[in-house]
Design a protein around this motif. Structure first.
Motif, PDB file in Angstrom:
ATOM      1  N   UNK A 122       0.846  -1.187   0.000  1.00 35.32           N
ATOM      2  CA  UNK A 122       0.000   0.000   0.000  1.00 35.32           C
ATOM      3  C   UNK A 122       0.878   1.231   0.000  1.00 35.32           C
ATOM      4  N   UNK A 123       0.530   2.196  -0.822  1.00 31.03           N
ATOM      5  CA  UNK A 123       1.262   3.464  -0.925  1.00 31.03           C
ATOM      6  C   UNK A 123       2.675   3.289  -1.461  1.00 31.03           C
ATOM      7  N   UNK A 124       2.958   2.150  -2.099  1.00 33.47           N
ATOM      8  CA  UNK A 124       4.259   1.980  -2.757  1.00 33.47           C
ATOM      9  C   UNK A 124       4.389   2.920  -3.950  1.00 33.47           C
ATOM     10  N   UNK A 125       3.268   3.392  -4.451  1.00 37.60           N
ATOM     11  CA  UNK A 125       3.271   4.220  -5.657  1.00 37.60           C
ATOM     12  C   UNK A 125       3.181   5.712  -5.363  1.00 37.60           C
ATOM     13  N   UNK A 126       3.308   6.115  -4.086  1.00 39.33           N
ATOM     14  CA  UNK A 126       3.258   7.540  -3.753  1.00 39.33           C
ATOM     15  C   UNK A 126       4.510   7.941  -2.981  1.00 39.33           C
ATOM     16  N   UNK A 127       4.908   9.196  -3.156  1.00 43.22           N
ATOM     17  CA  UNK A 127       6.039   9.725  -2.413  1.00 43.22           C
ATOM     18  C   UNK A 127       5.900  11.239  -2.339  1.00 43.22           C
ATOM     19  N   UNK A 128       6.837  11.869  -1.646  1.00 40.61           N
ATOM     20  CA  UNK A 128       6.772  13.317  -1.453  1.00 40.61           C
ATOM     21  C   UNK A 128       8.178  13.886  -1.485  1.00 40.61           C
ATOM     22  N   UNK A 129       8.301  15.102  -1.982  1.00 39.98           N
ATOM     23  CA  UNK A 129       9.573  15.824  -1.942  1.00 39.98           C
ATOM     24  C   UNK A 129       9.315  17.226  -1.416  1.00 39.98           C
ATOM     25  N   UNK A 130      10.283  17.757  -0.724  1.00 39.60           N
ATOM     26  CA  UNK A 130      10.209  19.170  -0.337  1.00 39.60           C
ATOM     27  C   UNK A 130      10.730  19.976  -1.511  1.00 39.60           C
ATOM     28  N   UNK A 131       9.888  20.804  -2.070  1.00 38.67           N
ATOM     29  CA  UNK A 131      10.255  21.511  -3.290  1.00 38.67           C
ATOM     30  C   UNK A 131       9.422  22.769  -3.452  1.00 38.67           C
ATOM     31  N   UNK A 132       9.956  23.701  -4.198  1.00 40.35           N
ATOM     32  CA  UNK A 132       9.239  24.907  -4.588  1.00 40.35           C
ATOM     33  C   UNK A 132       8.891  24.765  -6.059  1.00 40.35           C
ATOM     34  N   UNK A 133       7.667  24.343  -6.344  1.00 41.62           N
ATOM     35  CA  UNK A 133       7.249  24.078  -7.718  1.00 41.62           C
ATOM     36  C   UNK A 133       7.219  25.338  -8.560  1.00 41.62           C
ATOM     37  N   UNK A 134       7.082  26.502  -7.927  1.00 46.34           N
ATOM     38  CA  UNK A 134       7.070  27.748  -8.674  1.00 46.34           C
ATOM     39  C   UNK A 134       8.432  28.057  -9.283  1.00 46.34           C
ATOM     40  N   UNK A 135       9.479  27.465  -8.739  1.00 44.47           N
ATOM     41  CA  UNK A 135      10.824  27.737  -9.232  1.00 44.47           C
ATOM     42  C   UNK A 135      11.458  26.539  -9.946  1.00 44.47           C
ATOM     43  N   UNK A 136      11.179  25.325  -9.457  1.00 43.76           N
ATOM     44  CA  UNK A 136      12.001  24.191  -9.881  1.00 43.76           C
ATOM     45  C   UNK A 136      11.224  23.023 -10.484  1.00 43.76           C
ATOM     46  N   UNK A 137      10.003  23.228 -10.922  1.00 41.82           N
ATOM     47  CA  UNK A 137       9.225  22.121 -11.483  1.00 41.82           C
ATOM     48  C   UNK A 137       9.935  21.443 -12.660  1.00 41.82           C
ATOM     49  N   UNK A 138      10.503  22.187 -13.614  1.00 39.03           N
ATOM     50  CA  UNK A 138      11.185  21.530 -14.743  1.00 39.03           C
ATOM     51  C   UNK A 138      12.452  20.777 -14.335  1.00 39.03           C
ATOM     52  N   UNK A 139      12.942  20.997 -13.123  1.00 42.00           N
ATOM     53  CA  UNK A 139      14.088  20.218 -12.657  1.00 42.00           C
ATOM     54  C   UNK A 139      13.697  18.786 -12.328  1.00 42.00           C
ATOM     55  N   UNK A 140      12.407  18.566 -12.105  1.00 38.62           N
ATOM     56  CA  UNK A 140      11.924  17.228 -11.733  1.00 38.62           C
ATOM     57  C   UNK A 140      11.281  16.482 -12.896  1.00 38.62           C
ATOM     58  N   UNK A 141      10.675  17.206 -13.844  1.00 40.45           N
ATOM     59  CA  UNK A 141       9.877  16.547 -14.877  1.00 40.45           C
ATOM     60  C   UNK A 141      10.326  16.960 -16.279  1.00 40.45           C
ATOM     61  N   UNK A 142      10.359  15.978 -17.160  1.00 40.52           N
ATOM     62  CA  UNK A 142      10.695  16.230 -18.560  1.00 40.52           C
ATOM     63  C   UNK A 142       9.542  16.914 -19.285  1.00 40.52           C
ATOM     64  N   UNK A 143       9.827  17.362 -20.470  1.00 38.48           N
ATOM     65  CA  UNK A 143       8.798  17.959 -21.316  1.00 38.48           C
ATOM     66  C   UNK A 143       7.754  16.906 -21.657  1.00 38.48           C
ATOM     67  N   UNK A 144       6.511  17.198 -21.379  1.00 36.79           N
ATOM     68  CA  UNK A 144       5.444  16.231 -21.618  1.00 36.79           C
ATOM     69  C   UNK A 144       5.304  15.832 -23.065  1.00 36.79           C
TER      70      UNK A 144
END
Length: 263
Positions: A122-144
């Motif tokens: 259970x919950x093997x597919x969820x996680x969390x990071x401390x991040x500021x998405x307003x500044x660093x979202x593209x650092x985590x995710x590729x271009x869709x």
């Protein structure tokens, strides 16, 4: 708190102790954080530098994160969606230190509870990071758009975000023309942005800017009736439950990512 005898009985039944789950009263923090402050964050230089295996030990090599809950709070949405989409990796992004730790501890407790109970993970597919998405979202995710398959970011959630009521604070709102370009960048075509708030003025602000942005179109309400995620968006978060207890209004709007225009 369970007594030692109760703990032994629970363990004898293949159940986890009742006090495994973290308690919010030990994770107190201010309701909001200034996204423009220096929060001494740790983030990857690029998406390829992110060690996702540390977050999802059971993930297969071809899997990528598909759902992102921006400002996930205490993780209510993630925990609710995890069993609904067991093969989908989901990430909560939260800027507050203590709240992020609570979500991480909550996920760890759920995983441990199931391992002790010999249940399916259970919950093997969820996680969390401390991040500021307003500044660093593209650092985590590729271009869709670059995704060859549908296994890339397909849903982004903005649930009960800070309304920043004062006009001089509007630049700190999580939905803005500049930030929408980043959300469109990381979200695959056909992906969905979910927004909900109990503040009418903020709802109108988000609808206005998302409607005006050329890569998003609003999804009609009648189409949303068939989306199983919508009910969890309304009810699974701490803020959503608080609004419901107070008989407040909830304003929902969802938008679909359009294909990039042909050159």
């Amino acid at each position: 708190m369970a007594t030692g005898k109760r703990k032994q009985e629970d363990m004898g039944k293949g159940m986890a102790p009742r006090n495994l789950m973290p308690q919010k009263r030990y994770y107190r923090q201010r309701a909001h954080a200034n996204p423009f402050s220096d929060h001494s964050l740790v983030y990857p230089a690029s998406p390829s530098a992110m060690d996702w295996k540390a977050h999802y030990p059971s993930m297969s090599p071809e899997q990528t994160v598909e759902f992102a809950d921006i400002g996930c709070g205490f993780g209510g949405l993630l925990i609710a969606l995890a069993p609904m989409f067991p093969d989908t990796l989901m990430l909560g992004m939260e800027i507050r230190i203590t709240v992020t730790q609570y979500v991480a501890d909550r996920i760890t407790a759920l995983r441990l509870r199931n391992s002790l109970a010999y249940d399916p993970p259970e919950s093997e597919n969820v996680s969390v990071v401390r991040a500021n998405a307003m500044k660093f979202l593209p650092n985590f995710f590729n271009k869709g758009q670059a995704c060859i398959t549908s296994d890339c970011l397909s849903k982004i959630f903005f649930l009960f975000p800070d309304p920043h009521f004062k006009a001089r604070k509007h630049k700190a709102r999580i939905i803005s023309p500049t930030l929408l370009a980043e959300y469109a960048y990381v979200l695959r075509p056909g992906g969905i942005v979910y927004t909900i708030t109990d503040v009418l003025a903020l709802h109108e602000w988000m609808v206005h800017h998302l409607t005006a942005f050329p890569l998003f179109e609003r999804i009609p309400n009648e189409e949303l009736d068939g989306d199983p995620v919508v009910e969890q968006v309304k009810t699974s978060t701490e803020e959503g439950k608080k609004v419901q207890r107070n008989n407040g209004d909830k304003f929902l709007a969802c938008f679909r990512r359009l294909e990039d225009p042909k050159r």
